[in-house]
Scaffold this active site. Structure first.
Site, PDB file in Angstrom:
ATOM      1  N   SER A  35       2.637   4.457  -0.054  1.00 28.50           N
ATOM      2  CA  SER A  35       1.337   5.108  -0.170  1.00 28.50           C
ATOM      3  C   SER A  35       1.213   5.804  -1.527  1.00 28.50           C
ATOM      4  CB  SER A  35       1.133   6.075   0.996  1.00 28.50           C
ATOM      5  OG  SER A  35      -0.208   6.498   1.075  1.00 28.50           O
ATOM      6  N   GLU A  39      -3.800  -1.199   7.574  1.00 31.60           N
ATOM      7  CA  GLU A  39      -3.673  -0.027   6.724  1.00 31.60           C
ATOM      8  C   GLU A  39      -4.722   1.045   7.025  1.00 31.60           C
ATOM      9  OE1 GLU A  39      -1.390   0.664   4.609  1.00 31.60           O
ATOM     10  OE2 GLU A  39      -0.585  -1.151   3.677  1.00 31.60           O
TER      11      GLU A  39
END
Length: 558
Positions: free
Chosen positions: A209, A333
């Site tokens: 991330s 996601e």
């Protein structure tokens, strides 16, 4: 066919004594775990950090000793309220938090040095701590298959402490302090990892991330020599905007007002000296109001150094370091980012999306043609939304799945005739960003590999799917033999990772052989007992559309 393993190198001799390392004139004492046969050195300072100043490097020139047997405090950060939130305060917090942890095999062959994996945690640049990512599983498993590595887990400053924006921050050298912390830590590794048996010429940075996005930013320094390989998990240089510091001046002013510095003759110095808890409470106040200050009130900015120019422009020009890398995403996601979850209308959808770009002048939301195309390419059809493979089932609001698909995700194969009508994988933050980074690397002949993780975890709720962060337990080998195929998949993934750390190629004695992305544009799709190579050509029209309007999201008009 999944993994076959070989024993640990026969030349390794188990050492059960308390591990001691000498760095220049300083003696460092760590821990030894007889079960995992892993030695740890915890809470090591790679620098000294003070509020809104760049951290200074750690010196070992004066004789002394360091007790590195306990985790250090976390950096001050946001108290999260979402599904990713963790109590990072278990070991306390401190503004002097530029620390790292080292995990290594209990014994290293004489005269040998090991490749090094350096972890940059995620958490939206607002949350995270080293203790939450113990590297012992990686070291233990890598040793078991005969490819032992040393793992370094580092902390860096977060939220306002690490990413204060605004003209005042820029004028006082307080931009991107979290990125400079990362750079300082990597310099520490280059200088000192040899004392722990590490090979400084084989340093692989890996992160997830915002940690992966950070790695993407470090790639923009085309001549950097701090790492020789990278693994970017769910993030790259163009996942989110990086704008000039002045675009955050409104949020800077709001922070100044919230802590009571508005009447100060020098608001920046007032922020520097205000009571610590007052500043913590103020950052939580701003973060709790995304409709006013945006969902990312602090972010990376163009500073002319680590980020020398617009990341989207530099990436498009191929101005990235010639360093081999792996990049990938998980299947769903976007699901955990949809807030509020009760998205019912087109207006709700656009309001949700715009929070990520609030106060940044993203022109997309003023472009009626672009909005119309987005709605066309992302119709509100639940069967095509994320989490994928859940049919017509809806979760929360009527357009939750549509929002999650737009935000990020991937899908299995779909018929060609569904190309235009499917919202699946028309990804803004993740899928397009991954392909864009891979495309840029390919244009410069940089070796790269790509993956998708499609394996759901039993702990995941139905609405989450294979959500953002799902790959972390696999990479850190948190599964056990009792977890069956999940454990086997974890072993497979880790074998690819450490093979890359050794050889700058994830090839390992397992099927399938992971081919370079440039060969045929294929991802490896990680799925228990069914890992396979698949062409990375899903939703070409949709992802191309995202690419065609990317500047409207990532660039801000002057």
């Amino acid at each position: 066919m999944l993994l076959s393993f070989i024993p640990v190198l026969a030349t390794l001799t188990l050492v059960c004594a308390t591990p001691v390392v000498q760095i220049e004139k300083v003696t460092v004492t760590g821990n030894y775990n007889a079960t995992s046969r892993v030695e740890t050195f915890l809470g090591l300072k790679y620098g000294t950090s003070t509020r809104f100043r760049r951290a200074t490097s750690q010196s070992y020139s004066t004789a002394g000793s360091i007790n590195a047997t306990a985790f250090g405090p976390a950096c001050p950060q946001i108290k999260g309220t979402n599904s990713l939130a963790v109590d990072y305060g278990i070991y306390g917090t401190s503004e002097d938090c530029t620390l790292l942890d080292i995990y290594r095999p209990s014994s290293i062959p004489r005269g040998k040095t090991l490749p090094v994996l350096v972890w940059l945690h995620g958490g939206a640049l607002t949350q995270g701590a080293s203790w939450y990512y113990p590297g012992a599983g990686i070291v233990q498993e890598s040793s078991r298959i005969g490819l032992p590595v040393i793992t370094v887990i580092l902390q860096y400053r977060l939220a306002a402490w690490g990413f204060l924006g605004g003209s005042d921050a820029s004028a006082n050298g307080a931009q991107n302090l979290g990125l400079y912390d990362q750079k300082l830590a990597l310099e520490w590794v280059q200088k000192n990892i040899g004392a722990f048996g590490g090979d400084k010429s084989k340093v692989t940075v890996f992160g997830q991330s915002s940690g992966a996005m950070s790695i993407g930013y470090h790639f923009l320094n085309v001549n950097q020599k701090l790492f020789s390989g990278a693994i970017l998990q769910s993030g790259s240089s163009t996942s989110v905007p990086a704008l000039n510091a002045e675009k955050y001046q409104g949020n800077f002013a709001a922070l100044v007002a919230t802590v009571g510095c508005s009447n100060s003759s020098n608001s920046f110095e007032c922020l520097r000296t205000v009571d610590r808890d007052t500043l913590i409470n103020a950052t939580n106040t701003l973060f709790s109001q995304p409709a006013v200050y945006g969902s990312r009130p602090w972010g990376v900015t163009i500073d002319g150094d680590i980020i020398p120019g617009s990341p989207s422009v530099l990436t498009a020009q191929g101005k990235i370091a010639k360093i081999p890398f792996i990049a990938g995403n998980v299947k769903d996601e976007g699901t955990v980012f949809v807030k509020p979850q009760t998205i019912e209308t087109d207006d709700d959808l656009l309001t949700f999306l715009e929070k990520d770009y609030l106060n940044r002048g993203a022109s997309f939301f003023q472009n009626t043609t672009s909005i119309a195309l987005l709605k066309l390419l992302y119709p509100n059809i639940p069967a095509l939304g994320s989490p994928f493979d859940t049919g017509n089932t809806t979760f929360f609001g009527a357009q939750f799945k549509r929002a999650a698909a737009i935000y990020g995700g991937t899908s299995g194969d779909q018929p060609l005739h569904m190309e235009i009508s499917s919202p699946i994988s028309k990804d803004i933050h993740f899928q397009w960003a991954r392909r864009n980074f891979l495309k840029s690397a390919g244009s410069k002949g940089i070796n790269s590999w790509s993956y998708i993780l499609s394996q759901i975890s039993p702990a995941n709720a139905a609405w989450q799917g294979v959500y953002h962060t799902t790959e972390i337990p696999f990479v850190f080998v948190k599964y056990t033999p009792a977890d069956g195929q999940l454990y086997t998949l974890s072993q497979q993934i880790l074998a690819y990772w450490v093979s890359f750390a050794y050889n700058r190629d994830p090839a390992y004695k397992t099927n399938p052989t992971w081919e370079k992305y440039s060969k045929a544009g294929r991802n490896i799709n990680f799925l228990a007992a069914q890992t396979s190579l698949q062409r990375d050509d899903f939703r070409t029209l949709g992802i191309n559309f995202i690419g065609s309007v990317a500047g409207q999201f990532l660039e801000s008009p002057n």
